[in-house]
Design an enzyme around this catalytic site. Structure first.
Site, PDB file in Angstrom:
ATOM      1  N   GLY A  79      49.395  39.115  22.574  1.00 30.66           N
ATOM      2  CA  GLY A  79      48.491  38.744  23.654  1.00 30.66           C
ATOM      3  C   GLY A  79      48.016  37.324  23.482  1.00 30.66           C
ATOM      4  O   GLY A  79      48.690  36.499  22.858  1.00 30.66           O
ATOM      5  N   CYS A  80      46.856  37.021  24.018  1.00 35.11           N
ATOM      6  CA  CYS A  80      46.294  35.674  23.900  1.00 35.11           C
ATOM      7  C   CYS A  80      46.202  35.288  22.427  1.00 35.11           C
ATOM      8  O   CYS A  80      45.655  36.027  21.612  1.00 35.11           O
ATOM      9  CB  CYS A  80      44.919  35.625  24.546  1.00 35.11           C
ATOM     10  SG  CYS A  80      44.109  34.018  24.369  1.00 35.11           S
ATOM     11  N   PHE A  81      46.708  34.131  22.098  1.00 38.39           N
ATOM     12  CA  PHE A  81      46.817  33.754  20.681  1.00 38.39           C
ATOM     13  C   PHE A  81      45.515  33.347  20.021  1.00 38.39           C
ATOM     14  O   PHE A  81      45.424  33.289  18.800  1.00 38.39           O
ATOM     15  CB  PHE A  81      47.886  32.698  20.456  1.00 38.39           C
ATOM     16  CG  PHE A  81      47.971  31.535  21.408  1.00 38.39           C
ATOM     17  CD1 PHE A  81      46.861  30.941  21.989  1.00 38.39           C
ATOM     18  CD2 PHE A  81      49.218  31.005  21.707  1.00 38.39           C
ATOM     19  CE1 PHE A  81      46.970  29.856  22.847  1.00 38.39           C
ATOM     20  CE2 PHE A  81      49.355  29.907  22.564  1.00 38.39           C
ATOM     21  CZ  PHE A  81      48.222  29.338  23.126  1.00 38.39           C
TER      22      PHE A  81
END
Length: 157
Positions: free
Chosen positions: A9-11
């Site tokens: 997902g969002c890093f």
């Protein structure tokens, strides 16, 4: 030193979690798994490059093993969601492990199978395990994003 590459997902939050692991010597966020060399954030967000947002982890295998890094990876996201994590939707947010060698492939595969059979998740794990090919470092403002804003503690599991 060794390298591991994970998409969950969002890093931003994923990077913050790996930075807290003893034995991790550095992290960088970026893009892997796509067809375009040196993509920008905007290009990756379009969903047309095939890249996933990833965290590349440099670690000392004498202090932390790959299996322990996988434990962090599994804990930081829902590996049963296809192309989505929380409010973030698109292939760039897919759950993926980019393996750097046969040993990582073996350990990741065994970890995924064990977790899938554990009953911890009500749905099957959709995480891809793919060969690592390239990592393109994201723009500097994405690096240690939560730490720079004093929010890294908010990413605690």
């Amino acid at each position: 030193m060794a390298t591991a590459t994970f998409g969950a997902g969002c890093f931003w939050g994923v990077e913050a979690a790996f930075r807290r692991v003893p034995g991790v010597t550095s992290t960088a966020v970026g893009y892997s798994g796509g067809s375009l060399a040196k993509p920008t954030y905007e290009q990756v967000c379009s969903g047309r490059t095939g890249h996933a947002e990833v965290v590349q982890v440099e670690y000392d295998p004498a202090k932390v093993d790959y299996a322990a890094l996988l434990d962090v990876f599994w804990a930081e996201h829902d590996p049963t969601q296809l192309n989505r994590q929380g409010p973030d939707i698109g292939t760039q947010y897919r759950s993926v492990i980019f393996v750097h060698d046969d040993e990582q492939r073996r350990i990741a595969g065994a970890s995924k199978t064990e977790l899938d059979q554990s009953g911890r998740f009500p749905r099957p794990i959709v995480t891809e395990i793919l060969p690592y090919s390239a990592f393109y470092r994201a723009e500097e403002y994405h690096q240690q994003y939560l730490e720079k804003r004093g929010l890294a503690q908010c990413a605690l599991p």
